[in-house]
Design an enzyme around this catalytic site. Structure first.
Site, PDB file in Angstrom:
ATOM      1  N   TYR A  92       0.839  -1.201   0.000  1.00  0.00           N
ATOM      2  CA  TYR A  92       0.000   0.000   0.000  1.00  0.00           C
ATOM      3  C   TYR A  92       0.871   1.247   0.000  1.00  0.00           C
ATOM      4  O   TYR A  92       0.577   2.222  -0.687  1.00  0.00           O
ATOM      5  CB  TYR A  92      -0.941  -0.008   1.215  1.00  0.00           C
ATOM      6  CG  TYR A  92      -1.961  -1.104   1.160  1.00  0.00           C
ATOM      7  CD1 TYR A  92      -3.122  -0.978   0.406  1.00  0.00           C
ATOM      8  CD2 TYR A  92      -1.764  -2.299   1.856  1.00  0.00           C
ATOM      9  CE1 TYR A  92      -4.066  -1.994   0.342  1.00  0.00           C
ATOM     10  CE2 TYR A  92      -2.693  -3.325   1.807  1.00  0.00           C
ATOM     11  CZ  TYR A  92      -3.838  -3.162   1.040  1.00  0.00           C
ATOM     12  OH  TYR A  92      -4.767  -4.179   0.983  1.00  0.00           O
ATOM     13  N   ASN A 115     -12.590  -0.612  -5.310  1.00  0.00           N
ATOM     14  CA  ASN A 115     -12.308  -0.918  -6.712  1.00  0.00           C
ATOM     15  C   ASN A 115     -13.467  -1.709  -7.335  1.00  0.00           C
ATOM     16  O   ASN A 115     -13.713  -2.848  -6.944  1.00  0.00           O
ATOM     17  CB  ASN A 115     -11.006  -1.720  -6.800  1.00  0.00           C
ATOM     18  CG  ASN A 115     -10.697  -2.222  -8.195  1.00  0.00           C
ATOM     19  OD1 ASN A 115     -11.233  -1.732  -9.176  1.00  0.00           O
ATOM     20  ND2 ASN A 115      -9.825  -3.208  -8.270  1.00  0.00           N
ATOM     21  N   CYS A 123      -6.169  -5.058  -7.931  1.00  0.00           N
ATOM     22  CA  CYS A 123      -5.961  -4.775  -6.512  1.00  0.00           C
ATOM     23  C   CYS A 123      -5.498  -6.021  -5.760  1.00  0.00           C
ATOM     24  O   CYS A 123      -4.964  -5.912  -4.658  1.00  0.00           O
ATOM     25  CB  CYS A 123      -7.205  -4.161  -5.878  1.00  0.00           C
ATOM     26  SG  CYS A 123      -8.698  -5.131  -6.040  1.00  0.00           S
ATOM     27  N   HIS A 124      -5.631  -7.189  -6.388  1.00  0.00           N
ATOM     28  CA  HIS A 124      -5.123  -8.420  -5.756  1.00  0.00           C
ATOM     29  C   HIS A 124      -3.594  -8.406  -5.686  1.00  0.00           C
ATOM     30  O   HIS A 124      -3.012  -9.163  -4.929  1.00  0.00           O
ATOM     31  CB  HIS A 124      -5.622  -9.670  -6.494  1.00  0.00           C
ATOM     32  CG  HIS A 124      -5.180  -9.764  -7.917  1.00  0.00           C
ATOM     33  ND1 HIS A 124      -5.861  -9.142  -8.946  1.00  0.00           N
ATOM     34  CD2 HIS A 124      -4.123 -10.396  -8.482  1.00  0.00           C
ATOM     35  CE1 HIS A 124      -5.250  -9.402 -10.082  1.00  0.00           C
ATOM     36  NE2 HIS A 124      -4.185 -10.162  -9.833  1.00  0.00           N
ATOM     37  N   GLU A 150      -0.727 -15.991 -11.523  1.00  0.00           N
ATOM     38  CA  GLU A 150       0.180 -15.065 -12.189  1.00  0.00           C
ATOM     39  C   GLU A 150       1.632 -15.491 -12.008  1.00  0.00           C
ATOM     40  O   GLU A 150       2.413 -15.472 -12.960  1.00  0.00           O
ATOM     41  CB  GLU A 150      -0.035 -13.640 -11.687  1.00  0.00           C
ATOM     42  CG  GLU A 150      -1.346 -13.054 -12.142  1.00  0.00           C
ATOM     43  CD  GLU A 150      -1.514 -11.596 -11.774  1.00  0.00           C
ATOM     44  OE1 GLU A 150      -0.557 -10.952 -11.304  1.00  0.00           O
ATOM     45  OE2 GLU A 150      -2.632 -11.080 -11.979  1.00  0.00           O
TER      46      GLU A 150
END
Length: 161
Positions: A92, A115, A123-124, A150
């Site tokens: 953050y 979001n 945002c993950h 990912e």
């Protein structure tokens, strides 16, 4: 006019909304009984294709017109989130620094929470300063699955070179 279409994925039912040719919402829903089908426009069909490709590891970036509603601050945070590379994470605080407001870590967290475009605005990929998974509208289990997806596909592509 707003159109919403629902697709079944391994993550659960995903709702995609479009207004005037732009994607305005992408969300996971828990109410499966009331979320089948919907109106599928050409834009929603393209969004479904890209999300399916992403979830199967074939897509790393989205190419969709986005029009999420939010404050100027929220939109600046969401734009910064879309700059986090596939398979990587940021804290953050790092996002706050990216938007030129290094003391806004908490506000960045609140913007993440609001979001409306999960997955597409990633945002993950935002984690706690200590590296732990914290907060995700769809739940930490989904966040963890997206990050693993990912990382696995990023490594696969890197190893292939």
């Amino acid at each position: 006019m707003k159109y919403t279409y629902f697709i079944e994925t391994e993550l659960g039912t995903i709702g995609i909304s479009e207004t005037d040719g732009s994607i305005t919402e992408l969300f996971l829903t828990k109410n499966r009984q009331k979320t089948t089908g919907g109106s599928q426009t050409p834009m929603l069909k393209e969004a479904e294709k890209q999300i399916t490709e992403y979830l199967s590891g074939q897509r790393r970036e989205f190419d969709l017109p986005l029009a999420a509603e939010g404050t100027a601050f929220q939109k600046s945070v969401w734009a910064a989130l879309r700059k986090i590379p596939y398979g990587e994470t940021r804290s953050y605080k790092q996002i706050a620094e990216m938007i030129g407001n290094p003391n806004a870590s908490r506000a960045v967290g609140m913007a993440n929470n609001k979001n409306p475009l999960l997955i597409v605005t990633p945002c993950h990929r935002v984690i706690g300063a200590d590296g732990k998974l914290v907060g995700y509208a769809a739940g930490l289990a989904i966040k963890e699955r997206l990050l693993k997806l990912e990382r696995a596909n990023k490594e696969e592509k890197t190893d292939a070179r």
